[in-house]
Write an enzyme that holds these catalytic residues in place. Structure first.
Site, short mmCIF file in Angstrom:
data_model
loop_
_atom_site.label_atom_id
_atom_site.label_comp_id
_atom_site.label_asym_id
_atom_site.label_seq_id
_atom_site.Cartn_x
_atom_site.Cartn_y
_atom_site.Cartn_z
N GLU A 133 0.84 -1.20 0.00
CA GLU A 133 0.00 0.00 0.00
C GLU A 133 0.87 1.25 0.00
OE1 GLU A 133 -4.03 -0.31 2.07
OE2 GLU A 133 -2.67 -1.29 3.46
N HIS A 152 -6.45 -11.24 5.50
CA HIS A 152 -6.48 -11.21 4.03
C HIS A 152 -5.44 -12.11 3.36
CE1 HIS A 152 -9.01 -7.96 5.06
NE2 HIS A 152 -8.14 -6.98 5.02
C1 BG6 Z 1 -8.13 -3.43 5.81
C2 BG6 Z 1 -6.96 -2.99 6.64
O1 BG6 Z 1 -8.65 -4.64 6.30
O2 BG6 Z 1 -7.71 -3.61 4.45
C3 BG6 Z 1 -6.36 -1.71 6.08
O3 BG6 Z 1 -7.38 -2.76 7.98
C4 BG6 Z 1 -6.03 -1.87 4.60
O4 BG6 Z 1 -5.20 -1.33 6.81
C5 BG6 Z 1 -7.24 -2.42 3.86
O5 BG6 Z 1 -5.68 -0.59 4.10
C6 BG6 Z 1 -6.88 -2.74 2.41
O6 BG6 Z 1 -8.06 -3.10 1.72
P1 BG6 Z 1 -8.17 -2.91 0.15
O7 BG6 Z 1 -9.46 -3.55 -0.21
O8 BG6 Z 1 -8.13 -1.42 -0.10
O9 BG6 Z 1 -6.97 -3.58 -0.44
#
Ligand code: BG6
Length: 446
Positions: free
Chosen positions: A209, A233
């Site tokens: 990220e 995840h």
């Molecule tokens: C969340 C985390 O579960 O997922 C965050 O708490 C993260 O820190 C986010 O930024 C990322 O999700 P996505 O769908 O934007 O990849």
């Protein structure tokens, strides 16, 4: 029964939070717009302060402010630590049901830290709000903070809610591309037959990220990258990649296979943790959380192995972090090769676009004999238009009672079992925590 014919009251605890603004409220609006939501549908926002629905919606997208929620978001003020207030809530929900003109299922959605969810669940149970089988509990991750606390949370929750009533959300499982993985690898003989250690050299699951912790200071300080993203995840994406493929059309078997895959995963045995796990923190994080001594990791990479004979010797690398060079979420499958130019890679991309990419070697057309690496790409946006947001699917699946892409208590315990040696080692020392400048490429930190 479809979602449309299921009168529903969605009760949101944590309605003023960041997740509700960014994901949940827009998803509610979107399923209504797509005419997939229940025809009789009310949302109740719980808040400690006296906040109006208009104030809650103000921070959200314009569409949310003017749409369905402007008429159907009902605010209920209560103190979540006061058991008497839950009786008031019970009466309020009965009253709302009368106004709706039909018995409605109740979905309690808890978007609160794990330390707070347990007393809320207890209070809901004690006033009898968990009793009806038409009551569901939707929980946001993280589910506990380690193996012991997860076990405790599960035991406490089970006192009041049956496992069938509980929906533990991992929004990655609800992403279209994650679900597509089941079909892609199981429904194409080319991949189905080569999906094992004989052909695959390495698997990487990456969630890089570019954003920092975006003001979620307390949450992140208590959580860190391992608990925030790996425990849920990344391990779930790894499970979808490694699991046995269900028979065609038997999608309901996916949770069973995911669990079996998680049970086989472990850190390499007999080695110090630092051989297989790297952690780091972006420079400036301590200032962001206003804690000059913070040792919380904002980056982690780890290598696991599977005891499943189909995956013997294949490293499974999980990598995630904040304030990195780019937003990129992908599963990268590297195939074995005998010569350099044979190396093939299959990349299943979630971010920045949903895409499947296969890297192949070809002869460049022309007089010379020149071999180059090129890509076959299937871009989902181009093919199918806009892709739905994961939270829309989360809501619709919970409304109809489909557990397939939610996490079971057994899966939660398995994921903590895999990570517990890291947590235990980290609690003893933090010498291996490195610092990195914001904008670093994740590959430089592995
Ligand atoms: C969340 C985390 O579960 O997922 C965050 O708490 C993260 O820190 C986010 O930024 C990322 O999700 P996505 O769908 O934007 O990849």
């Amino acid at each position: 029964m479809t979602a449309k014919t299921k009168p529903t009251i969605l009760i949101v605890v944590g309605i003023t939070g960041d997740l509700s603004h960014r994901k949940l409220l827009p998803a509610i609006e979107q399923i209504v717009k797509a005419q997939a939501a229940p025809e009789k549908f009310e949302v109740v926002g719980i808040s400690r302060r006296d906040v109006t629905a208009a104030e809650v919606l103000k921070g959200s997208m314009a569409e949310v402010q003017k749409g369905f929620l402007s008429k159907h978001l009902n605010m209920f003020q209560m103190d979540l630590s006061n058991p008497a207030d839950y009786n008031r809530l019970k009466d309020y929900l009965k009253e709302l049901e009368v106004q709706m003109g039909a018995p409605a299922q109740r979905l309690f959605y808890l978007s609160v830290p794990p330390q707070i969810s347990e007393p809320i669940i207890r209070c809901l149970g004690e006033v009898g709000l968990a009793e009806s089988s038409d009551t569901k509990l939707l929980l946001e991750k993280p589910f506990g903070t380690d193996l012991t606390s997860a076990q405790e949370l599960i035991t406490q929750t089970r006192k009041y809610f049956k496992e069938e009533q509980i929906y533990r959300i991992d929004h990655y499982l609800a992403k279209d591309m994650a679900q597509n993985l089941v079909v892609f690898r199981g429904g194409n003989s080319l991949f189905k037959r080569t999906w094992n250690k004989d052909f695959i050299e390495r698997i990487q699951v990456v969630a890089s990220e570019a954003i920092d912790i975006e003001g979620r200071t307390t949450f992140y300080e208590q959580t860190g990258a391992l608990r925030d993203v790996v425990q849920s995840h990344l391990l779930q994406l790894a499970a979808l990649t490694l699991m046995q493929s269900p028979e065609v059309g038997q999608v309901s078997e996916v949770p069973k296979h995911r669990l079996a895959a998680l049970k086989q995963l472990q850190l390499p045995a007999g080695q110090p943790i630092t051989n297989s796990v790297k952690r780091a923190q972006y420079k400036g994080y301590q200032r962001d959380v206003n804690n000059p001594d913070s040792r919380t990791e904002t980056f982690v990479s780890l290598t696991l192995e599977s005891q499943d004979p189909a995956w013997a010797g294949v490293p499974i690398q999980l990598i995630t972090g904040k304030s990195l060079k780019e937003k990129l979420t992908e599963i990268r499958i590297t195939y074995k090769k005998e010569q350099q130019f044979e190396a093939n890679e299959l990349v299943i991309k979630f971010q920045p676009h949903e895409e499947i990419e296969l890297c192949l070697w070809i002869k460049v057309p022309g007089y010379e004999w020149r071999v180059e690496r090129h890509f076959l790409q299937l871009e989902f946006n181009e093919q199918f238009g806009e892709i739905r947001e994961a939270y829309e699917q989360v809501l619709l699946d919970a409304i109809v009672g489909n557990h397939t892409f939610f996490t079971s208590s057994e899966e939660v315990l398995e994921t903590w079992r895999i990570l517990q040696p890291i947590l235990s080692a980290w609690s003893m020392q933090d010498q291996d925590l490195q610092l990195y400048p914001p904008g670093t490429d994740y590959q430089e930190l592995m």
